[in-house]
Design an enzyme around this catalytic site. Structure first.
Site, PDB file in Angstrom:
ATOM      1  N   GLY A  56       0.811  -1.215   0.000  1.00  0.00           N
ATOM      2  CA  GLY A  56       0.000   0.000   0.000  1.00  0.00           C
ATOM      3  C   GLY A  56       0.841   1.259   0.000  1.00  0.00           C
ATOM      4  N   ASP A  57       0.170   2.390  -0.026  1.00  0.00           N
ATOM      5  CA  ASP A  57       0.836   3.682  -0.117  1.00  0.00           C
ATOM      6  C   ASP A  57       0.825   4.353   1.257  1.00  0.00           C
ATOM      7  OD1 ASP A  57       1.272   6.630  -1.103  1.00  0.00           O
ATOM      8  OD2 ASP A  57       1.552   5.430  -2.903  1.00  0.00           O
ATOM      9  N   ALA A 112      -7.045  -0.193   9.465  1.00  0.00           N
ATOM     10  CA  ALA A 112      -7.301   0.971  10.325  1.00  0.00           C
ATOM     11  C   ALA A 112      -8.709   1.483  10.018  1.00  0.00           C
ATOM     12  CB  ALA A 112      -6.270   2.063  10.072  1.00  0.00           C
ATOM     13  N   CYS A 135      -3.817   6.854   0.637  1.00  0.00           N
ATOM     14  CA  CYS A 135      -3.486   5.659  -0.144  1.00  0.00           C
ATOM     15  C   CYS A 135      -3.025   5.995  -1.552  1.00  0.00           C
ATOM     16  CB  CYS A 135      -4.675   4.692  -0.191  1.00  0.00           C
ATOM     17  SG  CYS A 135      -5.193   4.148   1.451  1.00  0.00           S
ATOM     18  N   THR A 144      -0.760   6.173   4.632  1.00  0.00           N
ATOM     19  CA  THR A 144      -1.964   6.196   5.453  1.00  0.00           C
ATOM     20  C   THR A 144      -1.672   6.939   6.754  1.00  0.00           C
ATOM     21  OG1 THR A 144      -3.843   4.875   6.218  1.00  0.00           O
ATOM     22  CG2 THR A 144      -1.662   4.043   6.758  1.00  0.00           C
TER      23      THR A 144
END
Length: 232
Positions: free
Chosen positions: A90-91, A175, A191, A93
Site C-alpha cells: 500500500g501507499d 485501520a 493511499c 496512510t
C-alpha cells in the site's frame, strides 16, 4: 492446524514500538515454521490479533510515493505527528486517536493459503461490522479497503488496509476510522488515490462519539466467524 488466535489490547501505543512488537511475534512464528521444516517437527504456530490506538502518525508502504505526504517535517512536528516508511503493502496512510487499528499476525497455514482471500475476509469483517450500524459499506474495485457510496461522486473511504506476508505469516493490517479527526487526512493523498474523500463512523452516524469498545467487539465477532477462529 491451530485456529486459536490470541487477542491483545495494547491501548494507546507508539507506532514504532508496536511495529517492533509485531516484528517480534512475526519472526517467532517464522522461526517455528523454519524449525519445523528443517527438523521435520510438527510444532504448532501461534496466531495473534493486536488491537491498538496510535498517536498521530503517517506511514508509507514499500511501494508508496513520498510526495503523497503533503506537509514538511517541521509541519509534522507542529501537529505532534510522526512519519515512518514501513514494510507493508500500500501507499500512505494515517493513524491517530479515535481510530481502531487491528494487526492480525496469523500463520495462514492454519487457515488457508490465499492472500487475496485473506484481504477480502478482513474487508468483509469490517463491512459486516458497519452493517450493524446500518451502513452499506463495500469494496472499490482495484482499491483495497472499505468504502461508502462507491461509484458515486461521494465515494469515501472509512477503512484503510495494508499487509505484509512471508511464508504465509501476516503482519500489519487495517485501520478503521471510528472517532477520527479527519483534518489529519488533509495532509496527505490517502493511499495515493487522488480525489477520494475519507470519513469516520461517528460522522456517518451524526454522533460526536461512537463507543469504540463496542465496535471492537463486533469486529472480533465477525473476524472469528469468517476465519473460523477461536479467540483466546
Amino acid at each position: 492446524m491451530n485456529k486459536k488466535v490470541e487477542v491483545q489490547e495494547l491501548g494507546v501505543k507508539d507506532y514504532k514500538e508496536t511495529w517492533e512488537y509485531q516484528e517480534q511475534l512475526f519472526q517467532d512464528t517464522l522461526n517455528t515454521k523454519i524449525k519445523n521444516r528443517r527438523e521435520n517437527l510438527g510444532l504448532p504456530t501461534k496466531n495473534h490479533f493486536l488491537y491498538v490506538e496510535h498517536p498521530h502518525v503517517y506511514t508509507l508502504g514499500k511501494s508508496g510515493d513520498f510526495s503523497n505526504l503533503l506537509i514538511s517535517e517541521e509541519e509534522l512536528a507542529k501537529k505532534n505527528a510522526t512519519f515512518y516508511k514501513v514494510n507493508r503493502g500500500g501507499d500512505i496512510t494515517y493513524h491517530g486517536p479515535g481510530q481502531i487499528v487491528g494487526y492480525p499476525i496469523l500463520d495462514l497455514d492454519n487457515f488457508f493459503t490465499d492472500i487475496h482471500k485473506y484481504l477480502r475476509l478482513l474487508e468483509e469483517a469490517v463491512i459486516k461490522t458497519l452493517a450493524e450500524y446500518n451502513l452499506a459499506a463495500e469494496r472499490s474495485k482495484g482499491e483495497t479497503g472499505v468504502w461508502l457510496d462507491v461509484g458515486t461522486p461521494f465515494a469515501r473511504k472509512i477503512c484503510a488496509m495494508g499487509v505484509r506476508a512471508s511464508r504465509w505469516v501476516t503482519m500489519h493490517g487495517f485501520a478503521l476510522n471510528v472517532n477520527a479527526d479527519l483534518g489529519y487526512f488533509d495532509n496527505m493523498i490517502p493511499c495515493g488515490i487522488k480525489g477520494k474523500a475519507v470519513t469516520s463512523l461517528n460522522v456517518e452516524l451524526g454522533k460526536t462519539e461512537v463507543n469504540i469498545a463496542e465496535v471492537k467487539e463486533k469486529l472480533l465477532k465477525h473476524f472469528a466467524e469468517l476465519f473460523e477462529a477461536e479467540l483466546v
